[in-house]
Every structure is written in C-alpha cells, then in structure tokens.
Enzyme design. Structure first.
Site, PDB file in Angstrom:
ATOM      1  N   THR A   1     -12.438  -3.726  -3.964  1.00 27.57           N
ATOM      2  CA  THR A   1     -11.139  -3.618  -3.311  1.00 27.57           C
ATOM      3  C   THR A   1     -11.123  -4.600  -2.140  1.00 27.57           C
ATOM      4  O   THR A   1     -11.917  -4.469  -1.216  1.00 27.57           O
ATOM      5  CB  THR A   1     -10.916  -2.198  -2.777  1.00 27.57           C
ATOM      6  OG1 THR A   1     -10.959  -1.294  -3.869  1.00 27.57           O
ATOM      7  CG2 THR A   1      -9.572  -2.083  -2.098  1.00 27.57           C
ATOM      8  N   LEU A   2     -10.268  -5.605  -2.213  1.00 33.12           N
ATOM      9  CA  LEU A   2     -10.189  -6.584  -1.133  1.00 33.12           C
ATOM     10  C   LEU A   2      -8.999  -6.322  -0.231  1.00 33.12           C
ATOM     11  O   LEU A   2      -9.083  -6.462   0.975  1.00 33.12           O
ATOM     12  CB  LEU A   2     -10.102  -8.000  -1.705  1.00 33.12           C
ATOM     13  CG  LEU A   2     -11.323  -8.407  -2.528  1.00 33.12           C
ATOM     14  CD1 LEU A   2     -11.071  -9.723  -3.237  1.00 33.12           C
ATOM     15  CD2 LEU A   2     -12.543  -8.527  -1.636  1.00 33.12           C
TER      16      LEU A   2
END
Lengths: 272, 242
Positions: B20-21
């Site tokens: 998850t960025l």
C-alpha cells in the site's frame, strides 16, 4: 498390569481397545509423590509432598508458577513436568502480548491436553509421564483441572494425585461439598490435612510440604516455609486438645472431623 | 515492467506493486466518546475517491463480537480486510465455546499488533481505527493509527476530527453524560466537521454500545444553516479593476 504382546508401541491397540503405553504412563503418575488441589469460588490451593532422593540432596520442585493467575502442581516424571510448565508459560506470555489480557485457564488446559494427545498417536513419541493439577482464575471464577498423560482433562472441586493419594481423596470426598463457600484459611487447612493423610506416620512439617495459593486479587505464589509451619502449628495444636481452641469461629465442626483421623495416625507410628 | 529480484533491497518483502503506497477510496473522521451506559460513536457515510465524493452509503462502523464496536477512517478496502481478520478472530473465540469471550481491550490489543506488524513490513493498513466497547460494566475506548500508535481515552477522533472535534470534546465532555447529551455533543462535532471538512458528506450514523449490545442508527442528515448575510451577495466586495 502385566506385560503382554500389545504394550510395546503406543500406536498399537490391544484387542480390548486399550493403549497400554498410555496406561503405563498413567502408572508413572501414581508413583510420583503426592500433589493435592482444592478450590473455592474465589481461591485455589495447591499442596504437595516434597520428596528428596537422599538427606543430602534438595527436594524436587513440583509446583510451578505459570502466570500471575495460573499455577501448576505435578506428579510423575518431574522432567516432563518442567518441560510442560515451560510450554504453559510460553503460551501465557504470547497471549498476554497480543491481547494484553490473561489467558483463560480453561483454554490453556485444552491446549495442554491436545499437546499430550499428540504423543499418544505418533510412533516416534512417548506419552508425557506426568499428571498436572492446573490451578487458575479466569472470568468465570476459580478453577482446578487435572491433565492426564492420556490427553484427557477434567475439572475438579478437589483432587489428589501421586502415591498414597487415595487417603487424601477419601478425606476430600468427605469435605468437598463445603469447599465452594470456604474461606482462604479453611481451604489451606484442608489442603494441609490432606497432605498429612498421604504421609505414612511421618510428622507433617513445612520442610516436607509445599503450599501455593491463587485467588481473586491474589497472584499465584508459593507460601514460604515459615508461613506454612505457622499454619501447621496453628491447626495441629488444636487437633491434639479435646476442647476446640479459639482459632477460628467456624472451625468447631472441623475439629470433630479432624479428631477421627488422629486416633488412626497415633496407632501406626511407623517412621519412614 | 520487470522486477529485478535484488533491487528491492530491504524496503519490502513483496513486489512493490503489492504494497500500500497511497490510499484510494477513503473515509473521513470518526468521533467517539464514553457516556453513562457505554460508548457513542459517529461517522458519516462518505467514501471519497481523491477529491470526488464518490460513494455516499458506506458503513464505516461495525460491531465486533458481543462487546465491541469498530469505526475506521482511511482506506476502505483495508478496513474491509481488517473486518475479515476480526471475523476470523471472533469465530475462533466462539469455537472454544467456554465461558470466556474477547472483550474490547483484547480486540484493541490485537489490532495494535496487526497494524504495527504491517507497518514494520512497509505495507501498512492505511486506517485510523476507533475501538469502543463495554464488558461486564467496564467501558473501553481506544484508537490505533496506521503506524501502530495506540492509546485509550474518554473521547477520541480520527483525521480532521482530531483538529476540529477534540477541542469541543475537551471543553464539553464530562463523566456520566446522558444518552441525549452524548448524542447532542457528537452532533455538534459532526456539524463542525461537515462545515469545514471538504471530504465530509451530510449523511451520518451514530452507533451506541452498552452492556446490552450494539445499536447502529439509521442514516440521517444534520440541519445546516447557510443564511449568512455575507453569502447573499457574494460578489459584493469583489468589484474593481486593476
């Protein structure tokens, strides 16, 4: 039990549907020195007889603290007992780390039983040769469990395991109905009397007996020798005199029951 | 795009495309407080896709087991993932079938462990969670952030709520609020958030949890007032030439 052709392997059934190796493991528990547990609604007491292999050596540790709210007394192969105590401590710590809450003793007991069961179903393992009396507190109150090498576990109001435990069990059977409402002191007294029942003529003193307590608001701890000796003194003294001493108001009924075994003890003065 | 196996170095344990960025569909603030009988929690039903207020019926509060209520802001898909973890946790807890059950304190601790572990793997669950509950008369209200920071308090808020709602709560919260007063206080906070938070929508739910259980209200809207004189002739002060 006699040797037969079905008792070599734990994975061999006998024609009568028995696993002899598991039963032999339960025999090992009966050979160990006695351990006794009893509980009320709010407290659980564990007591055991300390056996030293010779006068020169120290006695084996048979009561282990597993967590603030759980303790265990063992009878049988003490090495197996030590290993299982370490497993129990580990489980308690891991649960506490994740949930910041004490592991319910009922769940620990099931995990322990499942672990013991594995050893009854693998050809390369042997059953644990130790019986465990697990004393603990959880949401639903105080509990006492007995874990067997067979992988079974049972909950008890009071129980005794090890050599000459039948004498203690007889005493406990007479008294257990009162235990739920007993005070902490009365429970300890009953525990000490039960330990005395398992001794053959030996005088009950704190050097041969260990007592541990866990209760609501009281973390599991082993009582030190002086405290145990004081407790022994306070009730043995009363036992020898006919009129009840002013120790505790509700102990009057206790004295008449305790005086019955006195006569038997005095009649068999065998020193071991 | 090719992934060279050794170029990832120490930054993650899986391919970059699976970490998850940044969050995509997000929920905004959750506000909660302790009152006389338990916990009250409020959250609107909006799911924003960046600056678009795309989804308007998202339930951001869910009951967990018998004793807890979880509210989340941040990435909604991560919230759904957390609900799956908790579902399994409660299932195994029920399977023991003994007299014990996981209370809000235990669930809060568990979530803290999960959030912190994911943060350590550089793959966070992009949420701020509010966990409230009552067990055996004991009220519990706590928060966990996406990096695993956790604490307990009498009133908590996530996101914009921290800046706009908590000052109100600090002023006006007191022990043993009645149910009506608690709801009024929450509505006051939610109204401020509605006026000032760009990602708020005017459709909210209030949930309460007491020893008897969880109740989540039907969605409803707050009354707002836009009749300020400055709004009646917006270009009044803007004429001029340069």
């Amino acid at each position: 039990m006699f040797r037969n052709q079905y008792d070599t392997d734990v994975t061999t059934w006998s024609p009568a549907g028995r696993l002899f190796q598991v039963e032999y493991a339960m025999e090992a528990v009966k050979q160990g020195s006695a351990a006794i547990g009893l509980r009320s609604k709010t407290h659980v007491i564990l007591a055991c007889v300390n056996k030293a292999s010779s006068e020169l050596s120290s006695h084996q540790k048979k009561i282990f603290k597993v967590d603030d709210h759980i303790g265990v007394a063992i009878a049988g192969l003490t090495a197996d007992g030590r290993v299982l105590s370490r497993y129990m401590r580990n489980e308690c710590i891991n649960y506490n780390f994740t949930y910041e809450s004490p592991l319910p003793v009922g769940r620990l007991v099931v995990q322990l039983a499942d672990k013991a069961q594995v050893c009854t179903q693998r050809s390369w393992k042997r059953p644990y040769g130790v019986g465990l009396l697990v004393a603990g507190l959880d949401e639903s109150g105080a509990h006492l469990y007995y874990n067997c090498p067979s992988g079974n576990y049972f909950e008890y109001q009071a129980f005794a395991i090890g050599s000459r435990s039948q004498a203690a069990k007889t005493y406990l059977e007479r008294r257990f109905e009162n235990f739920m409402g007993s005070s902490r002191e009365d429970l300890i007294k009953d525990a000490l009397i039960s330990v005395r029942e398992t001794l053959q003529g030996e005088k009950l003193k704190s050097s041969i007996c260990t007592v541990a307590v866990v209760g609501v608001g009281e973390a599991f701890h082993i009582l030190d020798q002086e405290t145990v000796q004081q407790l022994i003194d306070s009730f043995e003294l009363v036992r020898e005199d006919e009129p009840p001493a002013p120790e505790a108001g509700d102990a009057v009924a206790d004295q008449s029951e305790a005086s019955a075994p006195v006569a038997e003890e005095g009649a068999a003065p065998m020193d071991i | 795009m090719e992934q060279k196996p050794f170029s990832r170095g120490l930054l993650s344990s899986e391919a970059d495309s699976q970490r998850t960025l940044y969050p995509y569909v997000t929920g905004t603030s959750v506000v909660a407080l302790k009152y006389k009988d338990g916990i009250l929690m409020a959250a609107d039903m909006g799911g924003s896709y960046g600056s678009t207020l795309r989804y308007k019926t998202v339930e951001r509060m869910k009951s967990i087991g018998k004793h807890s209520l979880l509210g989340a802001s941040g990435e909604l898909s991560d919230f759904q993932e957390i609900l799956r973890y908790l579902d399994e946790l409660i299932l195994y807890d029920n399977m023991w079938d003994d007299g014990n059950s996981l209370g809000p304190k235990e669930v809060h601790s568990y979530l803290t462990r999960v959030m912190y572990n994911r943060r350590n793997k550089f793959n966070p669950l992009w949420n701020s969670l509010v966990l409230g509950g009552v067990k055996n008369g004991q009220k519990y209200l706590g928060m966990v952030s996406m990096i695993g920071v956790n604490f307990e308090d009498d009133h908590v808020a996530t996101g914009f709520g921290n800046h706009l709602a908590r000052p109100i709560l600090r002023e006006e919260w007191h022990e043993n609020l009645s149910f009506e007063d608690g709801v009024k206080l929450l509505e006051k906070c939610m109204r401020v958030l509605l006026y000032r938070d760009r990602s708020a929508v005017n459709k909210l739910q209030i949930a309460k949890i007491t020893d008897e259980g969880v109740t989540v209200s039907q969605p409803y809207s707050l009354k707002t007032f836009w009749g300020f004189s400055a709004f009646s002739n917006p270009t009044a002060g803007a004429e001029g030439s340069w």
